[in-house]
Design a protein around this motif. Sequence first.
Motif, short mmCIF file in Angstrom:
data_model
loop_
_atom_site.label_atom_id
_atom_site.label_comp_id
_atom_site.label_asym_id
_atom_site.label_seq_id
_atom_site.Cartn_x
_atom_site.Cartn_y
_atom_site.Cartn_z
N HIS A 93 -2.03 -2.89 -3.81
CA HIS A 93 -1.85 -4.05 -4.68
C HIS A 93 -2.03 -5.32 -3.84
O HIS A 93 -1.43 -5.43 -2.76
N THR B 237 -7.88 1.38 -5.49
CA THR B 237 -7.49 2.77 -5.33
C THR B 237 -8.66 3.52 -4.75
O THR B 237 -9.78 3.40 -5.26
N GLU C 78 -3.33 3.69 -2.84
CA GLU C 78 -3.23 2.65 -3.86
C GLU C 78 -2.77 1.35 -3.19
O GLU C 78 -1.76 1.34 -2.48
N GLN D 229 0.83 -1.20 0.00
CA GLN D 229 0.00 0.00 0.00
C GLN D 229 0.87 1.25 0.00
O GLN D 229 1.93 1.29 0.62
N ALA E 1 -7.06 -7.44 -8.09
CA ALA E 1 -5.61 -7.22 -8.10
C ALA E 1 -5.23 -5.91 -7.41
O ALA E 1 -4.17 -5.83 -6.78
N ARG E 2 -6.10 -4.90 -7.49
CA ARG E 2 -5.73 -3.59 -6.97
C ARG E 2 -6.96 -2.86 -6.45
O ARG E 2 -8.09 -3.15 -6.85
#
Length: 220
Positions: A180, A168, A178, A46, A165-166
């Motif tokens: 991951h 935000t 953000e 992060q 996967a991500r």
Amino acid sequence: MKTTVCAALALGLLAAASAAHAADAARARLDAFAKGLNSLSGSFEQQVFDPNGTAGKKTQGTLALEAPRQFRWDVVKPYQQQIVADGMHVWIYDPDLEQVNVRNQGVEEAHSPLTVLTDLKQMDVEYAATEQGERDGATWLRLKSKAKEPDFEYADLGFDAQGLARMTFKDTLGNRTEIHFADWKRNPAMPAGHFKFTPPPGVDVIGDVKPEAEVRPIKD
């Protein structure tokens, strides 16, 4: 900057044919990822950016979710911090400061962009979801809270072929986070007491444990 998640990039312009193809892509991937999901564990990396775009330190750790409203977030690098939401209260433990903050787990906090993975029906009640197209190797879905005073402006969930996967998200102060994700394990057997927290002896506890927390178990 010790900032955690308890999930702000510009929209890509798509050609008409691509837009039609992506119209339900992210939501379809969310539905597939969340199908039959009662618990989830994985790892994360992060980074938080302030309103001017200045990046804070990257943090790494592990996370776990379990229906209906429990989650655990363990930061292990570059410092240690633990957040445990037991469905009634949120505990934030900072070993360096020898301090625990505790508060009631409010409704919107309980229904965070991550915990909705185990309750899509509730997500549709509490969030407006819009497709954001494809960028940076992921297909994106934006969630905006329907609450009158939301805790964040929006959260974008990015899906690849393996699932989520991500993420935000942008908070109401203009900070962007953000995240991951990796190493997802679906419906793992959680250790007993994994979502319970007992303050270690000798630490300062700030806040109150009150029985009137807003969160209630979901009825089938």
